[in-house]
Every structure is written in structure tokens, then in C-alpha cells.
Design an enzyme around this catalytic site. Structure first.
Site, PDB file in Angstrom:
ATOM      1  N   SER A  99       0.834  -1.208   0.000  1.00  0.00           N
ATOM      2  CA  SER A  99       0.000   0.000   0.000  1.00  0.00           C
ATOM      3  C   SER A  99       0.862   1.248   0.000  1.00  0.00           C
ATOM      4  CB  SER A  99      -0.901  -0.001   1.243  1.00  0.00           C
ATOM      5  OG  SER A  99      -1.525   1.263   1.425  1.00  0.00           O
ATOM      6  N   TYR A 136      -2.477  -0.313   9.956  1.00  0.00           N
ATOM      7  CA  TYR A 136      -2.655  -0.858   8.613  1.00  0.00           C
ATOM      8  C   TYR A 136      -1.355  -0.729   7.815  1.00  0.00           C
ATOM      9  CZ  TYR A 136      -4.083  -1.076   3.717  1.00  0.00           C
ATOM     10  OH  TYR A 136      -4.167  -1.383   2.377  1.00  0.00           O
TER      11      TYR A 136
END
Length: 338
Positions: A129, A154
């Protein structure tokens, strides 16, 4: 022989579109997904309905953290390529439910790496990501930049995935490619993403939350462009970088068969400009609720995609307004508006 590809997270936004493309291209596609309730499960099942009945597609509801079921499935079908997209998504939700990220993004990814090792697969492609860039201020973000200061759990799990993949590439010669996705959008998207929630609020006459008072930029990338980039990488199997410098190491390559790529649009857009396009396409002015920056968020994302372009010729083709028009058209049709 037709290549066998396992897609984890096949009922998810990117997983669904990738599965559809690979099925249409003639690959044998084996999809798994745990269909969790992080967002509307009906949307996930509706995506899968569009894939059902294809002779070269098999789906089973499996959580990547369930090692026994996962091993039984891959043992039966023996894929040669794994594209791992399953994960607990969302930056803000990681503040509320951190254990979901540990279970799916760390335990689950560990199970995928073990499968890659035991099957001696040709290529593991996995989702990282843009969030790994965290507190970095240097723009555009480059794969050669250090990413040691994540600002959300995350992001930390995605950074951990890259480190875990490198370890397996080194120890077991497993070719791994990590993809740092930058704000993917389009039809059949995720309801928790800003473009989706903004559109929903506009049509329902509700205010939209505009964080950091609108002083944000995102490198919005249309889903078809993302899928094209992934497909081009399937046969680009990583090899050891013979020119790797042990004194000044490049984080994006290695002495092991390991690579990291940004996959984005290379054109950041101001959040208020983005909202303005949505207002034009929906024919409605949004009611804006300006709020401060949220914990875990970053002010700007901007992908340097030179490495991916040099290897595959990847270059996004979809202008933001065109992509948002396709999303709004899908949204109106799916939710029966107008």
C-alpha cells in the site's frame, strides 16, 4: 498448458476486477475470500455472481488465516501463480479493531508465504500500500525511499508484509513482487472509500466529511489501469539484482528474487477538485462538513511509477473525470437512482 492463478480476496474490489480480466484472458482462476462484514457483504456476493458459471473459475469461501482450509484448497488445485489481495483494509478502522489486521494481514500473509514455499510457485504477487510511506514528505513517493515511519497499524502490517516476503525470497528463492497501490477507484468499489461515500451522501442529501479542511491530495488510480498493471507483471518474474549494492542498498530490489513497485496514476488531485468533479457528474452541490486531519491519515500521496513503466510499459490511461463518470453511472444503476 493454461496457467493456474490463485487470487485471494477475489470478492473484493480489486480481486473481482482482476479475476474477471484473467478469466476473460483464458487463465484458470481459483478465487478465495472470507466475505467479512467490514462493508456490505451483498456487494461482495453480487461481484461474485458476475463470475459464476465461467468454466475456468472456481471460488470457495476461505479465510487466509485458516491454514487448514487454505492448504486443502491450494493442494487440490496447485496454482503456479498466487496474487494475494486479501487483507483487512482501511486506515481508520485499524484504530478501532487492530486485532483484525494482525489476524488477516500478518497471520494470513504468513500462511500465503508458506503455500508459496511448499508449492514452489513461479511468482507471488501481493498487495502492499502507498500507506507504507507514512510520514515521508519527499514527493513523489519512490520505491527507493525508506519507509520506516508508518502512521497507522494498517500501514505497519503492509510494511511487515514486504519484510516477510523478502525473507522468504531470500531463504527459499520464492520470486515475490509487492505492489504499493495508490487510492484505487471505479465501479464495484469499496463503500468505505471517499469517492463512494461522497457519492452516496450527495445522492442522499447528507453532508460529506472533508478531512484536514480539504487540504489533501490523492493519487487516484482507475481500477482498469490497476488491473492492466498487475496482468503485465504476471510473467515478469523477479530475479536477483546482480548490481545490488550492499553498502547503499536499494529497498525496492534485492540480492534475492524480490521487487517492490508503486502502482498509481502519477497525478495527484486536490480533494476539493475531486469533490467538484463529483458535484458536476451528480448535478448536485455537496454539503461539506470540514474537519481536522484524522489520526493515521496522510496529507498527500503521489506515486513515482517509473520502475513499473520501465519494466512493463505501464501507463494509466483513464482521466479522473472519465473514471468517476463510469463510477457514478455504475452507482446509479446498481442502487437504482434516477
Amino acid at each position: 498448458m493454461t496457467k493456474k492463478i490463485l487470487i485471494t480476496g477475489a470478492a473484493g474490489f480489486i480481486g473481482y476486477h482482476l479475476a474477471k480480466r484473467l478469466i476473460d484472458d483464458g487463465y484458470n482462476v481459483y478465487g478465495i475470500d472470507n466475505i467479512n462484514d467490514y462493508y456490505d457483504t451483498g456487494l461482495k456476493y453480487d461481484r461474485l455472481k458476475n463470475l459464476e458459471g465461467k468454466h475456468n473459475f472456481v471460488f470457495e469461501k476461505i479465510d487466509v488465516a485458516d491454514k487448514d482450509k487454505l492448504n486443502a484448497f491450494v493442494g487440490k488445485y496447485q496454482p503456479s501463480v498466487v496474487i494475494h489481495l486479501a487483507a483487512q483494509a482501511g486506515v481508520r478502522y485499524s484504530l478501532e479493531n487492530p486485532s483484525a489486521y494482525i489476524e488477516s494481514n500478518l497471520v494470513g500473509f504468513g500462511n500465503i508465504l508458506e503455500i508459496a514455499r511448499n508449492l514452489e510457485i513461479d511468482h507471488l504477487i501481493y498487495a502492499s500500500s502507498s500507506s507504507v510511506y507514512g510520514a515521508n514528505k519527499k514527493i513523489p513517493f519512490s520505491e527507493s525511499d525508506p519507509v520506516n515511519h508508518p502512521v497507522s497499524l494498517y500501514a505497519a502490517t503492509k510494511k511487515a508484509n514486504e519484510l516477510m516476503a523478502h525473507t522468504y525470497s531470500n531463504l527459499y528463492e520464492i520470486p515475490t513482487t509487492g505492489l504499493r497501490f495508490f487510492t484505487v477507484y471505479g465501479p464495484w468499489g469499496r463503500p468505505d472509500m471517499a469517492y463512494f461515500s461522497f457519492t452516496k451522501a450527495i445522492y442522499e442529501g447528507k453532508p460529506i466529511n472533508v478531512f484536514n479542511n480539504g487540504n489533501m491530495e490523492r493519487d487516484f488510480t482507475y481500477i482498469d489501469d490497476i488491473v492492466e498493471g498487475i496482468v503485465r507483471l504476471i510473467d515478469k518474474i523477479p530475479k536477483s539484482n546482480s548490481a545490488w549494492d550492499y553498502i547503499n542498498p536499494d529497498p525496492a530490489t534485492s540480492f534475492a528474487p524480490y521487487r517492490i513497485f508503486n502502482i498509481g496514476n502519477n497525478q495527484p488531485v486536490k480533494l476539493l477538485d475531486f469533490i467538484s468533479i463529483l458535484e458536476e457528474l451528480t448535478g448536485t452541490e455537496a454539503k461539506k462538513n470540514f474537519l481536522p486531519m484524522q489520526p493515521g491519515d496522510v496529507k498527500s500521496t503521489f506515486a513515482n511509477i517509473d520502475r513499473l513503466n520501465n519494466l512493463t510499459g505501464f501507463k494509466p490511461q483513464t482521466p479522473l473525470k472519465e473514471g468517476l463518470r463510469k463510477f457514478v453511472d455504475w452507482y446509479k444503476n446498481y442502487y437504482k437512482i434516477g
